[in-house]
Scaffold this active site. Structure first.
Site, PDB file in Angstrom:
ATOM      1  N   ARG A 239     -61.356  17.438 -27.391  1.00 14.10           N
ATOM      2  CA  ARG A 239     -61.713  17.072 -25.954  1.00 14.10           C
ATOM      3  C   ARG A 239     -60.972  17.950 -25.065  1.00 14.10           C
ATOM      4  O   ARG A 239     -59.820  17.605 -24.743  1.00 14.10           O
ATOM      5  CB  ARG A 239     -61.822  15.618 -25.889  1.00 14.10           C
ATOM      6  CG  ARG A 239     -62.710  14.912 -26.671  1.00 14.10           C
ATOM      7  CD  ARG A 239     -64.169  15.186 -26.350  1.00 14.10           C
ATOM      8  NE  ARG A 239     -65.159  14.332 -27.270  1.00 14.10           N
ATOM      9  CZ  ARG A 239     -65.609  14.977 -28.458  1.00 14.10           C
ATOM     10  NH1 ARG A 239     -65.353  16.124 -28.711  1.00 14.10           N
ATOM     11  NH2 ARG A 239     -66.659  14.222 -29.147  1.00 14.10           N
ATOM     12  N   GLU A 268     -67.831  19.912 -19.042  1.00 14.66           N
ATOM     13  CA  GLU A 268     -68.616  21.149 -19.678  1.00 14.66           C
ATOM     14  C   GLU A 268     -70.167  21.166 -19.187  1.00 14.66           C
ATOM     15  O   GLU A 268     -70.516  19.922 -19.022  1.00 14.66           O
ATOM     16  CB  GLU A 268     -68.509  20.848 -21.353  1.00 14.66           C
ATOM     17  CG  GLU A 268     -67.165  21.042 -21.787  1.00 14.66           C
ATOM     18  CD  GLU A 268     -67.188  20.800 -23.247  1.00 14.66           C
ATOM     19  OE1 GLU A 268     -68.245  20.199 -23.707  1.00 14.66           O
ATOM     20  OE2 GLU A 268     -66.006  20.708 -23.993  1.00 14.66           O
ATOM     21  N   HIS A 287     -67.865  24.785 -27.089  1.00 12.79           N
ATOM     22  CA  HIS A 287     -67.976  23.619 -27.684  1.00 12.79           C
ATOM     23  C   HIS A 287     -68.972  23.844 -29.044  1.00 12.79           C
ATOM     24  O   HIS A 287     -70.056  23.063 -29.415  1.00 12.79           O
ATOM     25  CB  HIS A 287     -68.562  22.531 -26.765  1.00 12.79           C
ATOM     26  CG  HIS A 287     -67.951  21.118 -27.536  1.00 12.79           C
ATOM     27  ND1 HIS A 287     -67.895  20.054 -26.704  1.00 12.79           N
ATOM     28  CD2 HIS A 287     -68.125  20.666 -28.708  1.00 12.79           C
ATOM     29  CE1 HIS A 287     -67.368  18.956 -27.410  1.00 12.79           C
ATOM     30  NE2 HIS A 287     -67.636  19.331 -28.634  1.00 12.79           N
TER      31      HIS A 287
HETATM   32  C1  8YV Z   1     -70.448  17.549 -31.345  1.00  9.50           C
HETATM   33  C2  8YV Z   1     -68.436  17.285 -31.233  1.00  9.50           C
HETATM   34  O1  8YV Z   1     -71.342  17.713 -32.722  1.00  9.50           O
HETATM   35  O2  8YV Z   1     -68.624  15.793 -33.178  1.00  9.50           O
HETATM   36  C3  8YV Z   1     -67.891  15.975 -31.996  1.00  9.50           C
HETATM   37  O3  8YV Z   1     -67.537  14.789 -31.705  1.00  9.50           O
HETATM   38  O4  8YV Z   1     -67.424  17.158 -30.348  1.00  9.50           O
HETATM   39  C4  8YV Z   1     -69.071  18.012 -31.649  1.00  9.50           C
HETATM   40  O5  8YV Z   1     -68.959  18.374 -32.886  1.00  9.50           O
HETATM   41  C5  8YV Z   1     -71.422  18.082 -30.500  1.00  9.50           C
HETATM   42  O6  8YV Z   1     -70.875  18.440 -29.201  1.00  9.50           O
HETATM   43  C6  8YV Z   1     -72.809  17.859 -30.466  1.00  9.50           C
HETATM   44  O7  8YV Z   1     -72.904  16.502 -29.724  1.00  9.50           O
END
Ligand code: 8YV
Length: 321
Positions: A239, A268, A287
């Site tokens: 994050r 983002e 991301h």
């Molecule tokens: C999300 C992610 O899949 O799984 C997570 O926590 O950060 C990513 O893999 C993506 O942002 C879709 O919501």
């Protein structure tokens, strides 16, 4: 009898929902790129029995206030920092996430980011594409080795362990910091548990894979970057808000660390004016940690499966609490 109603907050391929359409009415936000508007989300939450949500959807009482039928929110991510769990609990709404199914894909991306940053892959590719390859020279685009170097993993969860397995295959020395010790990783991967400060001081690659919590928010700040080696490369695939981006920028520009590979950002999406994009020693991705076609399809199916289970009175596979 009317069919239960599922609302999906982003356009996803029709073929992924067909198996559920005989039993459910399914609608989705019509845009693939643009996130659902909060107003639409709140209106849909009022009507829906289930929501399939994205990380970019902010879910709290503003959305849930009039959601009287809503039984489950299936979040398309392993993280769920976009959801206020106190509010969902108050409304007795089940929340699910998508652990495990994205672990290996996200670990692949994290490791790809590490190697691309270390070996300056993006810079090297641009170098040729921009017609700059005139000659060979001994130190042309010389990067950093991964082999025999120390990787420090902050956040030794499922993805952290999967990255550690890759690091072992690449002949790296593994240290980690986590809320709890991971006996199995210590045994199988020869990973050593160290304090955060020791990890910062000893790692050639500092890899952030910690979820966003009150404890981790902003943990990579000015002091943290100062403690790293000047040759260190910082990787973030969890994050963006775990990092103070101004401090990271200063650390890179002032040569306090050598490079960074970032799949995530504090806010983002970032525009092309973001200062970190201006630095050659930074590799930036939008991301895409879990973004392989197979994995994203499996994640969506897990969400729909969880919804199906909850709406038929059963326990979901992956509740968050
Ligand atoms: C999300 C992610 O899949 O799984 C997570 O926590 O950060 C990513 O893999 C993506 O942002 C879709 O919501």
């Amino acid at each position: 009898m009317t069919k239960p109603y599922i609302y999906i907050t982003r356009k996803i391929p029709e073929e992924l929902i067909v198996a559920y359409q005989d039993r459910y009415t399914i609608n989705m936000w019509p845009h693939e790129q643009k996130p659902v508007e909060q107003e639409t989300l709140a209106l849909e939450a009022q009507k829906a029995d289930a929501l399939l949500t994205m990380l970019s959807d902010k879910i709290d009482m503003d959305v849930l206030n009039d959601a009287e039928n809503l039984k489950i929110i299936a979040n398309l991510a392993v993280g769920y920092d976009n959801i206020n769990l106190e509010d969902t609990k108050r409304k007795e709404i089940t929340v699910t996430n998508t652990p495990d199914v994205l672990t290996e894909t996200t670990a692949d991306l994290t490791f790809a980011l590490l190697l691309s940053t270390a070996r300056r892959i993006v810079e090297a590719s641009d170098f040729i594409k921009n017609g700059k390859w005139q000659n060979w020279s001994p130190f042309l685009l010389a990067g950093s080795d991964a082999y025999n170097k120390t990787i420090g993993i902050v956040g030794m969860g499922r993805i952290g362990e999967a990255v550690a397995r890759r690091a072992k295959g690449f002949g790296m020395n593994i240290i980690y910091h986590n809320r709890t010790r991971k006996g199995q990783a210590e045994e199988e991967l020869n990973a050593s548990y160290v304090s955060f400060d020791t990890l910062l001081a000893e790692s050639d690659f500092v890899v952030c894979l910690a979820p966003l919590t009150p404890e981790t928010r902003g943990m990579f700040n000015e002091q943290a970057f100062r403690k790293m080696k000047q040759s260190a490369i910082f990787i973030n695939a969890s994050r963006g808000q775990n990092v103070d981006e101004d401090a990271l920028y200063d650390a890179l520009v002032n040569g306090e660390i050598k490079g960074a590979g970032l799949d995530v950002f504090a806010k983002e999406p970032i525009g092309k004016e973001h200062p970190l994009l201006k630095l050659d020693q930074v590799v930036c991705l939008p991301h895409i940690g879990s973004s392989s076609t197979d994995t994203r399809s499996t994640m969506i199916d897990l969400c729909l499966n969880n919804i199906d289970l909850v709406l038929s009175g059963r326990k979901p596979h992956t509740p968050v609490l």
